[in-house]
Write an enzyme that holds these catalytic residues in place. Structure first.
Site, PDB file in Angstrom:
ATOM      1  N   SER A  85       0.859  -1.192   0.000  1.00  0.00           N
ATOM      2  CA  SER A  85       0.000   0.000   0.000  1.00  0.00           C
ATOM      3  C   SER A  85       0.892   1.238   0.000  1.00  0.00           C
ATOM      4  CB  SER A  85      -0.943  -0.022   1.189  1.00  0.00           C
ATOM      5  OG  SER A  85      -0.171  -0.071   2.353  1.00  0.00           O
ATOM      6  N   LEU A  86       0.259   2.396   0.015  1.00  0.00           N
ATOM      7  CA  LEU A  86       1.006   3.656  -0.060  1.00  0.00           C
ATOM      8  C   LEU A  86       0.878   4.416   1.245  1.00  0.00           C
ATOM      9  CD1 LEU A  86      -0.250   4.927  -3.538  1.00  0.00           C
ATOM     10  CD2 LEU A  86       2.092   4.288  -3.002  1.00  0.00           C
ATOM     11  N   LYS A 118      -5.411   9.228  -7.856  1.00  0.00           N
ATOM     12  CA  LYS A 118      -5.531   8.011  -7.046  1.00  0.00           C
ATOM     13  C   LYS A 118      -6.971   7.522  -7.196  1.00  0.00           C
ATOM     14  CE  LYS A 118      -4.529   6.028  -2.543  1.00  0.00           C
ATOM     15  NZ  LYS A 118      -5.730   5.226  -2.433  1.00  0.00           N
TER      16      LYS A 118
HETATM   17  S1  IVH Z   1       0.593   2.703  -7.014  1.00  0.00           S
HETATM   18  C1  IVH Z   1       3.100   0.141  -3.727  1.00  0.00           C
HETATM   19  N1  IVH Z   1      -1.058   4.270  -8.262  1.00  0.00           N
HETATM   20  O1  IVH Z   1      -3.985   2.934  -3.774  1.00  0.00           O
HETATM   21  C2  IVH Z   1       1.736   0.478  -4.092  1.00  0.00           C
HETATM   22  N2  IVH Z   1      -1.896   2.974  -6.473  1.00  0.00           N
HETATM   23  O2  IVH Z   1      -2.818   2.869  -0.958  1.00  0.00           O
HETATM   24  C3  IVH Z   1       1.716   1.063  -5.443  1.00  0.00           C
HETATM   25  N3  IVH Z   1      -4.285   3.287  -6.076  1.00  0.00           N
HETATM   26  O3  IVH Z   1      -3.853  -0.467  -3.195  1.00  0.00           O
HETATM   27  C4  IVH Z   1       0.383   1.528  -5.783  1.00  0.00           C
HETATM   28  N4  IVH Z   1      -4.631   4.710  -7.694  1.00  0.00           N
HETATM   29  O4  IVH Z   1      -5.205   0.232  -5.173  1.00  0.00           O
HETATM   30  C5  IVH Z   1      -0.906   3.379  -7.266  1.00  0.00           C
HETATM   31  N5  IVH Z   1      -2.397   5.694  -9.488  1.00  0.00           N
HETATM   32  C6  IVH Z   1      -2.246   4.807  -8.510  1.00  0.00           C
HETATM   33  C7  IVH Z   1      -3.325   4.404  -7.703  1.00  0.00           C
HETATM   34  C8  IVH Z   1      -3.101   3.480  -6.683  1.00  0.00           C
HETATM   35  C9  IVH Z   1      -5.192   4.036  -6.720  1.00  0.00           C
HETATM   36  C10 IVH Z   1      -4.585   2.430  -4.896  1.00  0.00           C
HETATM   37  C11 IVH Z   1      -4.075   1.025  -5.041  1.00  0.00           C
HETATM   38  C12 IVH Z   1      -3.378   0.704  -3.775  1.00  0.00           C
HETATM   39  C13 IVH Z   1      -3.692   1.871  -2.912  1.00  0.00           C
HETATM   40  C14 IVH Z   1      -2.468   2.200  -2.095  1.00  0.00           C
END
Ligand code: IVH
Length: 679
Positions: A85-86, A118
């Protein structure tokens, strides 16, 4: 025989490629290149060939998106590369701190970032082997997710078969499944019509749709997919050189394989550019076709990403900058009923104040009685409220698990909470309305503005602003008060010269001589427009007879059905409305009545039953007069010429209606001709 099969095989491949290409244009680029009919024809052609040669059906054929039988449970899939996750940032200072950490970690002065929306959906991973979609899974706990391959196959923007020349032997695409706002609204409408579960937001709808054991159900839900990264990739060595140094290259590669990616992505440098991007996307948020809950900043160079690495379950090289939540949970302290300018009763939840969508909310609309009943919102309930942009804050749903004991269903009042008049709900309408149109304080301004308007009592000079001042200063409460105005009341108002005041008083005086039709129209009875008012005046000839009419009798008037009849009965049933009318008559408002029985409108005239269209400028009478005369003798005036039109009356400088009349061979009349028909 083999030759024949080979030929069919080639033909199938060609059609499948064409359909894939059309799907890509339609679902990914949002820019179809063929009509729906052409697409359907091609699709049916493919289905027919596959029916004739079932041995040639392959899983990645566009016909094979749906069709698998329902599962009894999802099996598990282990993510070879965990789905992490982020970290989150809410404040600008947190973003600046993130950029500082990144620069320090890399020992550089500034860093290039790939920035993206996002998506507010569900993370999924899609695995392709030699360009063919094999398996798809949810994120689950990051290490193991559920195998939702069959459901993902139904999403039309997910390619079953990769396009292009650089097909990798293995590719794991990461992205988000979501439901577009427009599809969410359509789905909820459909669910409402079928009395089935309503989804609180597009995210829940997407989650519910993706977790169906029967892929046929998922297929009806119009889900969308957007790719935002790659989990694993093995590019064939013999494929031409692909640059993959940056995240932006990865996104370009995914695009070349026909995966949908966010249009709003960018590459920027430095923390101030990150914050500017946040603002930019924030201002677009309500207009985007999908829900987003923030933006994501990712260090663009993959070598720098690697250097920064991970901390616990999140990368150090990326962060989510979240928008204020558009939904929040709070308590309903009370339910009030507000009365709008047109008398509509709207229940409003008074809330324990809560911060949502960037502001503090203390109330939210519950729309109408049906909505309250459907959501079963009760005083004391914990609810989810939603506020987005300019949209009216609303209660989305009740958290039933937190309902206190002994709550009662809310019942809409049967009387207007402002004036006490009966509140009625007409058949086919969602809202209840106050019937005290002429005296209800909530409707005063609207009622008076309508009363004085040109087609009603035609009181010149009494504009909306002036009416507002008169009401706000408590000089006028009902239309009857207009006839009691003296010069001093008017000149006391802001910016009203004595001369104008005198003109207005003269216009009020003049309006006392009116027609029954105008007066009925001026009352502002719900569903009684100008034409209905004319019909009523013609039929009853006197106001007293109209007031005395019941719904059955009213329906004898041409074009009046049960709903309009009920509105009229409700209006006159309210004694305060009758009082206001009486006051006006005492002040001298009068009209010509015809006595005795209702006018037999079946009397045949040359005009009765005939349909007229007027075009160009008339000189001996105004268009309105002409219309009134035609209607007064049983004719009808419409706006457009059709085969049903009997006469087109042509003045000077006629419009295209004249040409159309000539085309259709309809009788053309000049003004003299019309006068000749009228008695
Ligand atoms: S990159 C290491 N890019 O946000 C994780 N995530 O909190 C890299 N999400 O579970 C994720 N838009 O489902 C990334 N443009 C985006 C995103 C995104 C939505 C969601 C994703 C992840 C969550 C992380």
């Amino acid at each position: 025989m083999n030759d024949k099969i080979n030929l069919v095989q080639q033909q199938l491949q060609k059609i499948r490629r064409q359909i894939d290409q059309h799907n890509y244009h339609y679902y990914v680029l949002d820019d179809p290149v063929v009509s729906d009919a052409q697409y359907d024809k091609l699709f049916r052609e493919l289905q027919q060939i596959e029916r004739d040669y079932p041995q040639l059906i392959i899983p990645e054929s566009p016909t094979q998106r749906v069709g698998a039988s329902p599962l009894t449970a999802f099996s598990q899939i282990t993510h070879v590369v965990p789905m992490l996750s982020l970290g989150n940032a809410f404040e600008d200072t947190e973003v600046e701190a993130f950029d500082r950490r990144v620069c320090e970690g890399l020992a550089v002065d500034n860093v290039e970032y790939a920035v993206e929306p996002k998506f507010d959906g569900l993370a999924v991973s899609l695995c392709y082997e030699n360009g063919i979609f094999k398996t798809g899974a949810t994120r689950g706990d990051g290490n193991t997710g559920e195998d939702i391959t069959l459901n993902l196959r139904t999403i039309k923007s997910i390619p079953l078969h990769l396009a292009g020349n650089n097909i990798p032997s293995l590719l794991e695409v990461r992205g988000e499944v979501l439901m577009l706002k427009a599809d969410f609204n359509l789905l909820n409408q459909r669910q409402r019509d079928k009395c089935e579960k309503i989804f609180a937001n597009p995210r829940n709808a997407a989650a519910g749709s993706l977790r169906q054991l029967d892929p046929a159900v998922t297929a009806t839900r119009n889900l969308a997919f957007f790719a935002y990264g790659i989990g694993r990739v093995n590019i064939n060595t013999d494929a031409e050189e692909i640059s993959m140094d940056k995240h932006s290259d990865v996104m370009a590669y995914l695009m070349s394989l026909h995966f949908p990616v966010a249009k709003e992505r960018k590459v920027v440098t430095g923390s101030q550019a990150l914050l500017a991007y946040y603002q930019e996307i924030g201002s677009l948020r309500d207009d985007l076709p999908y829900d987003i809950d923030g933006v994501v900043y990712k260090v663009n160079l993959l070598s720098q990403q690697e250097k920064l690495g991970f901390v616990s379950r999140a990368p150090r090289f990326a962060i989510a900058h979240k928008f204020p939540a558009q939904e929040a949970m709070t308590k309903v302290l009370d339910i009030d009923v507000q009365v709008g300018r047109t008398g509509a009763l709207t229940p409003v939840a008074r809330l324990d104040s809560v911060f949502v969508g960037g502001v503090t909310l203390t109330n939210a609309t519950l729309h109408n009685a049906d909505e309250i009943k459907r959501k079963d919102v009760r005083i004391g309930d914990t609810v989810i409220v939603h506020r987005a942009g300019d949209v009216i804050p609303e209660v989305v749903s009740v958290v039933l698990a937190q309902r206190p004991a002994q709550t009662k269903s809310f019942i809409m009042p049967t009387n207007c909470p402002v004036c006490g008049a009966k509140a009625v709900r007409l058949a086919g309408e969602a809202v209840s309305r106050c019937t005290g149109g002429l005296f209800c304080p909530a409707q005063q301004k609207q009622a008076i503005i309508h009363f004085v308007s040109r087609r009603a009592m035609d009181i010149e000079g009494l504009g909306d602003k002036l009416v507002e001042q008169l009401v706000d200063n408590a000089i006028v409460r009902t239309p009857a008060d207009l006839y009691k105005l003296g010069i001093s009341a008017l000149t006391g108002l802001e910016r009203l010269a004595e001369k104008s005041a005198a003109n207005i008083l003269a216009a009020i005086e003049k309006s006392k001589q009116t027609t029954l039709a105008r007066f009925i129209y001026a009352l502002g009875i719900r569903n009684v427009g100008e034409t209905t008012a004319k019909g009523l005046a013609l039929y009853y000839g006197s106001l007293d007879r109209l007031v005395a009419a019941d719904t059955e009798n009213l329906q004898l008037v041409p074009d009046i059905g049960p709903i309009v009849a009920q509105s009229i009965v409700d209006f006159f049933a309210e004694s305060h409305n009758r009082e206001v009318i009486e006051q006006m008559r005492l002040s001298g408002v009068c009209w010509q009545e015809h006595n005795g029985q209702p006018l037999p409108i079946t009397v045949e005239t040359a005009v009765s039953g005939k349909i007229f269209v007027l075009t160009g400028t008339l000189h001996t009478m105004s268009r309105e007069d002409a219309k009134a005369k035609i209607e007064g003798q049983g004719g009808k005036v419409t706006n457009s010429v059709s085969k049903k039109t009997n006469y087109v009356v042509v003045g000077t400088d006629p419009g295209s209606k004249y040409d159309k009349a000539l085309d259709l061979g309809i009788t053309i009349l000049d003004e003299d001709g019309l006068q000749g028909l009228l008695q």
